[in-house]
Design a protein around this motif. Structure first.
Motif, PDB file in Angstrom:
ATOM      1  N   LEU A 642      30.891  33.287  37.124  1.00 16.39           N
ATOM      2  CA  LEU A 642      31.983  33.026  37.775  1.00 16.39           C
ATOM      3  C   LEU A 642      31.346  34.572  38.901  1.00 16.39           C
ATOM      4  CD1 LEU A 642      33.827  33.992  33.759  1.00 16.39           C
ATOM      5  CD2 LEU A 642      33.976  32.360  35.747  1.00 16.39           C
ATOM      6  N   ARG A 643      30.342  35.352  39.034  1.00 14.92           N
ATOM      7  CA  ARG A 643      29.787  36.266  39.686  1.00 14.92           C
ATOM      8  C   ARG A 643      30.546  35.725  41.054  1.00 14.92           C
ATOM      9  NH1 ARG A 643      26.509  40.653  37.803  1.00 14.92           N
ATOM     10  NH2 ARG A 643      26.573  41.359  35.580  1.00 14.92           N
ATOM     11  N   ALA A 644      30.293  34.600  41.353  1.00 19.04           N
ATOM     12  CA  ALA A 644      29.906  34.187  43.203  1.00 19.04           C
ATOM     13  C   ALA A 644      30.830  34.100  43.408  1.00 19.04           C
ATOM     14  CB  ALA A 644      29.957  33.017  42.796  1.00 19.04           C
ATOM     15  N   ASP A 645      32.532  34.856  42.996  1.00 19.69           N
ATOM     16  CA  ASP A 645      34.059  34.584  43.692  1.00 19.69           C
ATOM     17  C   ASP A 645      34.326  36.327  42.830  1.00 19.69           C
ATOM     18  OD1 ASP A 645      36.053  34.382  44.140  1.00 19.69           O
ATOM     19  OD2 ASP A 645      37.004  32.675  43.467  1.00 19.69           O
ATOM     20  N   PRO A 646      34.403  36.396  43.581  1.00 18.59           N
ATOM     21  CA  PRO A 646      34.813  38.196  43.951  1.00 18.59           C
ATOM     22  C   PRO A 646      36.080  38.491  43.057  1.00 18.59           C
ATOM     23  CG  PRO A 646      34.396  37.707  46.020  1.00 18.59           C
ATOM     24  CD  PRO A 646      34.146  36.533  45.318  1.00 18.59           C
ATOM     25  N   ARG A 647      37.225  37.356  43.378  1.00 17.73           N
ATOM     26  CA  ARG A 647      38.465  37.411  41.840  1.00 17.73           C
ATOM     27  C   ARG A 647      37.825  36.852  40.601  1.00 17.73           C
ATOM     28  NH1 ARG A 647      41.209  32.520  45.323  1.00 17.73           N
ATOM     29  NH2 ARG A 647      38.804  32.099  44.896  1.00 17.73           N
ATOM     30  N   ARG A 650      36.991  40.961  37.164  1.00 17.37           N
ATOM     31  CA  ARG A 650      37.160  41.370  36.521  1.00 17.37           C
ATOM     32  C   ARG A 650      37.224  40.228  34.854  1.00 17.37           C
ATOM     33  NH1 ARG A 650      42.358  44.992  37.646  1.00 17.37           N
ATOM     34  NH2 ARG A 650      41.414  47.026  38.104  1.00 17.37           N
ATOM     35  N   PRO A 651      37.302  38.907  35.403  1.00 20.16           N
ATOM     36  CA  PRO A 651      36.968  38.302  34.114  1.00 20.16           C
ATOM     37  C   PRO A 651      36.261  38.120  33.214  1.00 20.16           C
ATOM     38  CG  PRO A 651      38.833  36.794  36.141  1.00 20.16           C
ATOM     39  CD  PRO A 651      38.204  38.577  36.796  1.00 20.16           C
ATOM     40  N   PHE A 652      34.860  38.226  34.683  1.00 21.15           N
ATOM     41  CA  PHE A 652      33.250  37.671  34.045  1.00 21.15           C
ATOM     42  C   PHE A 652      33.386  39.270  33.078  1.00 21.15           C
ATOM     43  CE2 PHE A 652      29.240  39.721  34.243  1.00 21.15           C
ATOM     44  CZ  PHE A 652      28.568  38.579  34.337  1.00 21.15           C
ATOM     45  N   ARG A 653      33.774  40.544  33.377  1.00 20.51           N
ATOM     46  CA  ARG A 653      33.402  41.507  32.437  1.00 20.51           C
ATOM     47  C   ARG A 653      34.484  41.397  31.369  1.00 20.51           C
ATOM     48  NH1 ARG A 653      34.906  46.402  34.883  1.00 20.51           N
ATOM     49  NH2 ARG A 653      36.641  45.944  36.067  1.00 20.51           N
ATOM     50  N   ALA A 654      35.063  40.545  31.619  1.00 20.76           N
ATOM     51  CA  ALA A 654      36.107  40.834  30.149  1.00 20.76           C
ATOM     52  C   ALA A 654      35.546  39.557  28.929  1.00 20.76           C
ATOM     53  CB  ALA A 654      37.840  39.896  30.453  1.00 20.76           C
ATOM     54  N   PRO A 676      44.497  48.016  30.289  1.00 20.33           N
ATOM     55  CA  PRO A 676      45.555  47.721  29.498  1.00 20.33           C
ATOM     56  C   PRO A 676      45.194  46.442  28.659  1.00 20.33           C
ATOM     57  CG  PRO A 676      46.787  48.131  30.814  1.00 20.33           C
ATOM     58  CD  PRO A 676      45.335  47.634  31.055  1.00 20.33           C
ATOM     59  N   PHE A 677      45.473  46.270  26.749  1.00 16.64           N
ATOM     60  CA  PHE A 677      45.069  45.041  26.516  1.00 16.64           C
ATOM     61  C   PHE A 677      45.709  43.950  26.539  1.00 16.64           C
ATOM     62  CE2 PHE A 677      45.375  42.129  22.644  1.00 16.64           C
ATOM     63  CZ  PHE A 677      43.521  42.319  22.203  1.00 16.64           C
ATOM     64  N   THR A 678      47.289  43.999  27.120  1.00 15.98           N
ATOM     65  CA  THR A 678      47.283  42.170  27.859  1.00 15.98           C
ATOM     66  C   THR A 678      46.824  41.934  28.505  1.00 15.98           C
ATOM     67  OG1 THR A 678      49.064  43.703  28.901  1.00 15.98           O
ATOM     68  CG2 THR A 678      50.023  42.887  26.000  1.00 15.98           C
ATOM     69  N   THR A 679      46.433  43.124  29.510  1.00 19.37           N
ATOM     70  CA  THR A 679      45.113  42.644  30.989  1.00 19.37           C
ATOM     71  C   THR A 679      44.438  42.077  30.743  1.00 19.37           C
ATOM     72  OG1 THR A 679      47.134  44.668  32.237  1.00 19.37           O
ATOM     73  CG2 THR A 679      45.072  43.435  33.029  1.00 19.37           C
ATOM     74  N   TYR A 680      44.006  42.993  29.693  1.00 21.35           N
ATOM     75  CA  TYR A 680      42.569  42.375  28.611  1.00 21.35           C
ATOM     76  C   TYR A 680      42.211  41.094  28.925  1.00 21.35           C
ATOM     77  CZ  TYR A 680      39.834  41.283  25.620  1.00 21.35           C
ATOM     78  OH  TYR A 680      38.350  40.617  24.296  1.00 21.35           O
ATOM     79  N   ARG A 681      43.214  40.690  27.909  1.00 23.08           N
ATOM     80  CA  ARG A 681      43.935  39.387  27.211  1.00 23.08           C
ATOM     81  C   ARG A 681      43.736  38.419  28.548  1.00 23.08           C
ATOM     82  NH1 ARG A 681      42.193  37.216  23.148  1.00 23.08           N
ATOM     83  NH2 ARG A 681      43.704  35.546  22.869  1.00 23.08           N
ATOM     84  N   ARG A 686      41.823  33.740  31.888  1.00 21.43           N
ATOM     85  CA  ARG A 686      40.953  32.748  32.940  1.00 21.43           C
ATOM     86  C   ARG A 686      39.698  33.016  32.875  1.00 21.43           C
ATOM     87  NH1 ARG A 686      41.789  32.095  38.085  1.00 21.43           N
ATOM     88  NH2 ARG A 686      40.066  32.927  38.800  1.00 21.43           N
ATOM     89  N   GLY A 687      39.478  33.888  32.617  1.00 20.97           N
ATOM     90  CA  GLY A 687      37.163  33.749  32.650  1.00 20.97           C
ATOM     91  C   GLY A 687      36.917  33.239  31.622  1.00 20.97           C
TER      92      GLY A 687
END
Length: 708
Positions: A642-647, A650-654, A676-681, A686-687
């Motif tokens: 996931l680190r290969a794509d800047p997009r 956030r999914p990688f960190r989640a 926010p929890f909904t954004t995190y989910r 996606r990740g």
């Protein structure tokens, strides 16, 4: 091979070639057959010979091939052109026959072979092992031979007399001369022994042992040479009708070394033997020496594909090793077979079909399986493309053996892009049978609605392990012989070799169904042997006929593993489920995604990872050892991707704070990430989906696949 009655420039300069020395040695050993030689000479010197075809026949080992060689030498001496063909290397079809004739004449292709032959001075065509061309007999008699120039002669040698059609034809009745070869006369046999250097004091004993049988004589000469001019002590051929068998068994005991014995055993086991096969099967650096030794044995013959023993010798030698040392026999079998499989994998078309036939040849001595092939017609038929003129006879045989409804389905699939049909031929003319395979993953709903067989098979595949992206599903939906229907036959022989070609070349093979046989009780042991299970739920009825269905999932045991399993069973391993490691687990995409999510949740619990179904998937087996550590490493690799794509930052960190370095709860993970929890989910979903896609691509296409 072509020989013409003129000297080459080298010969004119006085140089002697190896071919000259071979001819001299053969001439010294050739004795007898005076009547046959005189008959042939009279035809050569006559302005209008009394025959056009000389048909020589006799049992194996009686000296037919040797006589043909002597007659060819006689033709060359009379300034005629001798052209020799061996039917063992010719598919029984007009194009293959013309190709072989063109090759013997040194032409680049088959075009103009007949015209080129006619252009030579006094052409003489020699055809050995004519029984192999039985399917072409009508074509040769009615089309090819009548087109030869009037001064041509043809000499045919085979194990059986000419077919009755030769004698019933008024024209050929006058132009055919038939000669039945017998054992050598006593005086001729003594002359042979004298030429071979056998002491005169032994001649009476040898003649009493062999009765003048040419192959037995040549074998006994080899035995005498082994024992330096004496009949081997303890060798007695009295009271035994099988002289050749006894001589061969004794010969094997006195070969020069264990390596020579192994070479002889390999030669007896394989259909054809080359230096390359010896190198593969035996190892070492002496394949050239061993091959040369084999070529010098009296009971070894050769053709463009390699050397091979006389049929009687092959049976004796192969049975001897199998009885004497089963472990060595099994090891030899596997090494020979691997060589044949490798050649079949590297080739395509008719050449691949020949290698597949060589693989099938290894089944001939399996008592449980040999009855499923018609060995008398083995090699007499061949696969050909489906031509427009084949449609009518194929539909007619289908309606006769099955039903009008089934014939309508055959007509529907002919020409369909998802169907592959072959016509099976035995010479010129109409097909003697046919086969048809459907690629069901390329079939539309409308086609399934038309064919209840295809629909039932596809439904079975969907319920028991649907194909994944890039995987194919095949069904042998149609098969028959015009006369024998679905009994062992020439057509069935062709189909089994074609099936091996199909397995080796089908891209992404998953389910393979054989779904065309009616007599399930007869064929079920055969399919158990080749590891196809009865798929009762896929069976179907058409036109009042019930068709059994047999299936193999090549994702569970792939083509190479399947071929290895067949290797074991050819030498007597019992049929049944493959032993060893658990079979590969074929997961649908939703099941696979569920297993990946479970692996993420259990990433730090090796005991739970050890029970994850992914450990039996292609993903893990292609990567290495099926262990919890392997699965964990792959999941971490997928997450790291996931680190290969800047997009995907956030999914990688989640994913990182949920599974790799997990917080105590998902709410705490969202708090650590400042989301926010909904954004995190949303980012976590996606990740996880990206990790699933990465691993699913590897599952479908292997370790080198590009991520989705």
């Amino acid at each position: 091979m072509t020989s013409r009655g003129k000297s080459t420039p080298t010969a004119q300069l006085g140089a002697i070639t190896v071919a000259d020395r071979l001819r001299q040695a053969r001439r010294r050993r050739f004795v007898g057959r005076t009547g046959e030689l005189e008959l042939f000479r009279s035809a050569l010197t006559s302005g209008e010979p009394g025959f056009t075809v000389l048909f020589v026949h006799g049992p194996g080992g009686i000296g037919k091939t040797t006589l043909l060689g002597a007659l060819a030498e006689t033709a060359v001496q009379a300034n005629a052109t001798a052209v020799r063909l061996d039917a063992r290397t010719i598919e029984p079809s007009p194009p293959a026959f013309y190709a072989a004739l063109g090759g013997a004449l040194g032409l680049p292709d088959q075009a103009g072979a007949l015209e080129s032959l006619a252009a030579y001075p006094r052409p003489i065509l020699f055809i050995d092992t004519y029984e192999q061309l039985a399917p072409l007999d009508n074509w040769l008699r009615e089309e090819f031979l009548p087109a030869l120039p009037a001064d041509a002669l043809v000499v045919v040698a085979g194990r059986t007399p000419p077919s009755p059609q030769w004698a019933s034809d008024p024209g050929w009745g006058e132009l055919l001369r038939v000669v039945a070869l017998r054992n050598l006369q006593p005086d001729d046999a003594r002359a042979y022994l004298h030429a071979a250097g056998v002491p005169a004091a032994l001649h009476g004993q040898v003649l009493e042992m062999t009765h003048g049988h040419p192959l037995a004589l040549s074998l006994l000469v080899d035995v005498v040479e082994q024992h330096r001019g004496a009949v081997a002590p303890g060798l007695s051929l009295q009271e035994t009708p099988d002289v050749v068998r006894v001589l061969l068994e004794h010969f094997v005991e006195w070969v020069p070394s264990p390596r020579h014995r192994e070479a002889l055993e390999a030669c007896a086991h394989a259909r054809f033997t080359t230096e390359d096969l010896l190198r593969t099967a035996l190892g070492g650096d002496d394949a050239h020496e061993l091959f040369g030794w084999l070529r010098g044995l009296s009971f070894i013959e050769e053709d463009p594909y390699g050397v091979f023993p006389h049929d009687v010798a092959r049976d004796v030698l192969d049975a001897d090793l199998r009885w004497r040392d089963r472990a060595s026999y099994a090891d030899l079998h596997r090494r020979v077979r691997r060589h044949l499989v490798e050649q079949a994998r590297r080739t395509r078309g008719l050449e691949q079909h020949r290698w597949a036939a060589d693989i099938i040849f290894l089944h001939r001595n399996n008592p449980a399986m040999r009855s499923f092939w018609d060995w008398e017609s083995f090699g007499h038929a061949f696969p050909d493309e489906l031509h427009d003129e084949d449609r009518a006879p194929i539909l007619a045989m289908t309606e006769r053996h099955q039903s009008a409804e089934q014939a309508e389905l055959v007509a529907h699939w002919m020409g369909h892009p998802a169907a592959t049909f072959i016509s099976i031929r035995a010479g010129a003319g109409e097909p003697i049978g046919y086969g048809g395979i459907l690629t069901l993953d390329q079939v539309g709903e409308s086609d399934l609605a038309v064919d209840p067989g295809a629909a039932a098979i596809w439904d079975y595949a969907q319920r028991h392990g649907p194909p994944r992206r890039g995987e194919s599903v095949h069904a042998a939906r149609f098969l028959m012989d015009r006369d024998a229907y679905q009994s062992p036959s020439a057509s069935n022989n062709v189909i089994t070799a074609w099936h091996i070609q199909h397995i080796l070349t089908a891209a992404g093979l998953s389910w393979d169904f054989i779904a065309c046989y009616e007599d399930a009780a007869f064929w079920e042991p055969f399919f158990a042997y080749i590891d196809y299970h009865r798929a009762h739920e896929a069976e179907y009825d058409v036109g009042g006929h019930h068709y059994a269905v047999f299936a193999h999932d090549f994702r569970r045991l792939g083509p190479l593993g399947w071929l290895e399993l067949m290797s074991d069973r050819e030498i007597g391993a019992p049929a049944g489920p493959p032993t060893g490691a658990d079979p590969e687990l074929v997961l649908s995409q939703p099941e696979f995604a569920q297993a990946v999510r479970a692996a993420l949740r259990s990433l730090h619990r090796p005991d739970q990872l050890a029970g994850n179904p992914l450990l039996r998937s292609r993903l893990i087996r292609d990567h290495g050892e099926a262990s919890a550590d392997t699965l964990r490493a792959l999941v971490l690799e997928a997450a790291e991707s996931l680190r290969a794509d800047p997009r995907d930052d956030r999914p990688f960190r989640a994913v990182d704070r949920t599974f790799l370095r997990p917080a105590t709860t998902q709410e705490r993970a969202a708090e650590v990430l400042g989301l926010p929890f909904t954004t995190y989910r949303r980012h976590l979903t996606r990740g996880v989906d990206r990790i699933i896609d990465y691993l699913w691509t590897r599952e479908l296409h292997g370790p080198q696949a590009e991520p989705a």
